[in-house]
Write a protein that holds these residues in place. Sequence first.
Motif, mmCIF file in Angstrom:
data_model
loop_
_atom_site.group_PDB
_atom_site.id
_atom_site.type_symbol
_atom_site.label_atom_id
_atom_site.label_comp_id
_atom_site.label_asym_id
_atom_site.label_seq_id
_atom_site.Cartn_x
_atom_site.Cartn_y
_atom_site.Cartn_z
ATOM 1 N N ILE A 367 45.678 34.393 35.467
ATOM 2 C CA ILE A 367 45.042 33.318 34.700
ATOM 3 C C ILE A 367 43.554 33.596 34.547
ATOM 4 C CG2 ILE A 367 44.336 30.891 34.792
ATOM 5 C CD1 ILE A 367 47.174 31.131 33.889
ATOM 6 N N ILE A 368 42.891 33.940 35.653
ATOM 7 C CA ILE A 368 41.459 34.228 35.598
ATOM 8 C C ILE A 368 41.191 35.482 34.776
ATOM 9 C CG2 ILE A 368 39.393 34.752 36.950
ATOM 10 C CD1 ILE A 368 40.396 31.904 37.257
ATOM 11 N N ASN A 369 42.031 36.494 34.923
ATOM 12 C CA ASN A 369 41.868 37.730 34.165
ATOM 13 C C ASN A 369 41.953 37.465 32.662
ATOM 14 O OD1 ASN A 369 41.857 40.759 33.865
ATOM 15 N ND2 ASN A 369 43.865 40.321 32.987
ATOM 16 N N ASP A 370 42.950 36.679 32.247
ATOM 17 C CA ASP A 370 43.098 36.362 30.823
ATOM 18 C C ASP A 370 41.914 35.545 30.316
ATOM 19 O OD1 ASP A 370 45.448 37.722 30.722
ATOM 20 O OD2 ASP A 370 46.759 35.978 30.517
ATOM 21 N N ALA A 371 41.459 34.596 31.136
ATOM 22 C CA ALA A 371 40.322 33.767 30.726
ATOM 23 C C ALA A 371 39.080 34.625 30.520
ATOM 24 C CB ALA A 371 40.059 32.684 31.772
ATOM 25 N N LEU A 372 38.810 35.533 31.447
ATOM 26 C CA LEU A 372 37.646 36.402 31.324
ATOM 27 C C LEU A 372 37.778 37.349 30.133
ATOM 28 C CD1 LEU A 372 36.936 37.294 35.072
ATOM 29 C CD2 LEU A 372 35.604 35.785 33.587
ATOM 30 N N SER A 373 38.989 37.811 29.864
ATOM 31 C CA SER A 373 39.203 38.707 28.723
ATOM 32 C C SER A 373 38.882 38.005 27.405
ATOM 33 C CB SER A 373 40.655 39.199 28.705
ATOM 34 O OG SER A 373 40.936 39.997 29.848
ATOM 35 N N ILE A 374 39.087 36.691 27.365
ATOM 36 C CA ILE A 374 38.821 35.932 26.145
ATOM 37 C C ILE A 374 37.338 35.620 26.002
ATOM 38 C CG2 ILE A 374 39.189 33.702 25.010
ATOM 39 C CD1 ILE A 374 42.051 33.775 26.195
ATOM 40 N N VAL A 375 36.709 35.129 27.081
ATOM 41 C CA VAL A 375 35.301 34.700 26.965
ATOM 42 C C VAL A 375 34.329 35.868 27.035
ATOM 43 C CG1 VAL A 375 35.826 32.420 27.887
ATOM 44 C CG2 VAL A 375 35.017 34.214 29.442
ATOM 45 N N THR A 376 34.797 37.023 27.538
ATOM 46 C CA THR A 376 33.946 38.226 27.546
ATOM 47 C C THR A 376 34.706 39.363 26.876
ATOM 48 O OG1 THR A 376 34.741 38.958 29.733
ATOM 49 C CG2 THR A 376 32.826 37.501 29.683
ATOM 50 N N PRO A 377 34.902 39.276 25.562
ATOM 51 C CA PRO A 377 35.645 40.316 24.841
ATOM 52 C C PRO A 377 34.869 41.624 24.839
ATOM 53 C CG PRO A 377 34.571 38.842 23.299
ATOM 54 C CD PRO A 377 34.354 38.251 24.654
ATOM 55 N N PRO A 378 35.476 42.713 24.346
ATOM 56 C CA PRO A 378 34.787 44.014 24.314
ATOM 57 C C PRO A 378 33.426 43.962 23.629
ATOM 58 C CG PRO A 378 37.112 44.307 23.833
ATOM 59 C CD PRO A 378 36.879 42.831 23.894
ATOM 60 N N SER A 379 33.257 43.049 22.658
ATOM 61 C CA SER A 379 31.975 42.964 21.955
ATOM 62 C C SER A 379 30.885 42.326 22.810
ATOM 63 C CB SER A 379 32.143 42.147 20.668
ATOM 64 O OG SER A 379 32.587 40.835 20.957
ATOM 65 N N TRP A 380 31.299 41.695 23.917
ATOM 66 C CA TRP A 380 30.330 41.037 24.805
ATOM 67 C C TRP A 380 29.960 41.993 25.934
ATOM 68 C CZ3 TRP A 380 30.102 39.523 30.003
ATOM 69 C CH2 TRP A 380 29.126 38.581 30.327
ATOM 70 N N SER A 381 28.708 42.172 26.166
ATOM 71 C CA SER A 381 28.272 43.093 27.215
ATOM 72 C C SER A 381 27.313 42.435 28.179
ATOM 73 C CB SER A 381 27.581 44.313 26.585
ATOM 74 O OG SER A 381 26.418 43.913 25.882
ATOM 75 N N GLY A 382 27.136 41.109 28.047
ATOM 76 C CA GLY A 382 26.190 40.424 28.901
ATOM 77 C C GLY A 382 24.753 40.679 28.488
ATOM 78 N N SER A 383 24.559 41.162 27.274
ATOM 79 C CA SER A 383 23.206 41.466 26.837
ATOM 80 C C SER A 383 22.878 40.769 25.521
ATOM 81 C CB SER A 383 23.037 42.976 26.657
ATOM 82 O OG SER A 383 23.980 43.483 25.721
ATOM 83 N N GLY A 384 23.477 39.585 25.359
ATOM 84 C CA GLY A 384 23.181 38.792 24.163
ATOM 85 C C GLY A 384 24.072 39.113 22.987
ATOM 86 N N ALA A 385 25.207 39.783 23.247
ATOM 87 C CA ALA A 385 26.098 40.140 22.147
ATOM 88 C C ALA A 385 26.913 38.963 21.651
ATOM 89 C CB ALA A 385 27.037 41.264 22.594
ATOM 90 N N GLY A 386 26.707 37.816 22.284
ATOM 91 C CA GLY A 386 27.468 36.627 21.889
ATOM 92 C C GLY A 386 28.203 36.100 23.091
ATOM 93 N N SER A 387 28.557 34.838 23.082
ATOM 94 C CA SER A 387 29.242 34.248 24.215
ATOM 95 C C SER A 387 30.524 33.583 23.794
ATOM 96 C CB SER A 387 28.345 33.199 24.900
ATOM 97 O OG SER A 387 28.130 32.106 24.048
#
Length: 403
Positions: A367-387
Amino acid sequence: MVRWKTDFSKWVITSNFERRGWQEVHDEKDESWNIFWANVGTVRQVFASDSLQQLRPDQLINHFPNHYELTRKDLLVKNVKRYRRHARKLGVAVPELVPSTFVLPQEYALFVEEFRKQTSSTYILKPNGKAQGKGIFLVNKLSQVRERAAAAAAASAHGATGGGSVAQLFGQASSRPGTSSSSSSAATPMRPALDNYIVSRYIGNPLLLGGKKFDLRLYVLVPSYSPLVVYLATLGFARFCNVKYTRELAQLDNMFVHLTNVAVQKGGGDEYNAAHGNKWALADLRLHLEATRGHAATQQLFADMQQLVVHTLKAVQPVMINDKHCFELYGFDVIIDSDLQPWLIEVNASPSLTTTTKADRLLKFKIINDALSIVTPPSWSGSGAGSSGKGSSRNRESAAADR
């Protein structure tokens, strides 16, 4: 490098972060994190009006600022009632989402009127500020409401010692967190008075398996309220009571018969089965229902539960603060009656991530893995790529999507 932080250590969370190769932030004062899995108390501090902290564009946190509009029992009821009233004015059909429910003491007179129309009904009272089945009791007489409330207040360090008016027994919680309260339990910002109750018609004809009552825990991820984006997990489970269900009045106080909370059932002595934790996978339940109630009826039930989730979220959508830094993983508790109609019991802002069995641990990890995969997709890098995937080209409208 994505940096993560959490204020409570649960394996299903930390292991998901670590397996992604992300770096943990250990210092409580270090705000260099990109994603923070926090408890609701911490989120209150982050979004408090007097807070000097301002989230950066590259930061995500796992609660919306006013999540309590959905997860506080009395506010959930008020929002659902308002939503259904508005739908009726527009001529839109909305199914019943919750059993007939009243907030005490504010709606005590309405509750009495309803009670006298349904004298054979049983009602369940729940304290607004407690969880895990604490402070819950069932009544089938109006006199029991006062008696049980007085007893509960006497047992509480913050409550009255007995006697007094209904308002004194149940507190004077404000309609919204942050407003003043005259209750002796001293409501504080974003927290209800401790002795405020809601009272609901008890579902006396629950669907039973093996003669035992059960409810469902559904996991729902909301990365955005504007537009409303919803993911309903296919993973979930049924929670069973230890003791076979009965409507006998002599068993009205037997919480092992009526409450499915794991915290309650674990106290049931030898009746509690630690091997499976009194839980059954949602997928297995679905197969059982298809075999016993038919494929069409089961399909309709799961479609109805999906709509229950969507309508509940739409009920709070107008009042929810849609902060771009936020997402939320809710735990919806649903009970099914013998006619296969689902009813919403409550919504949890912090569904338990404690695991009782190997299967439970694996389910919550996924459940947590799927949630993180959705809110932090490949385009998200934690550097302002979108949330929260909000920058995605998929402009998803209000819907519940199996995940």
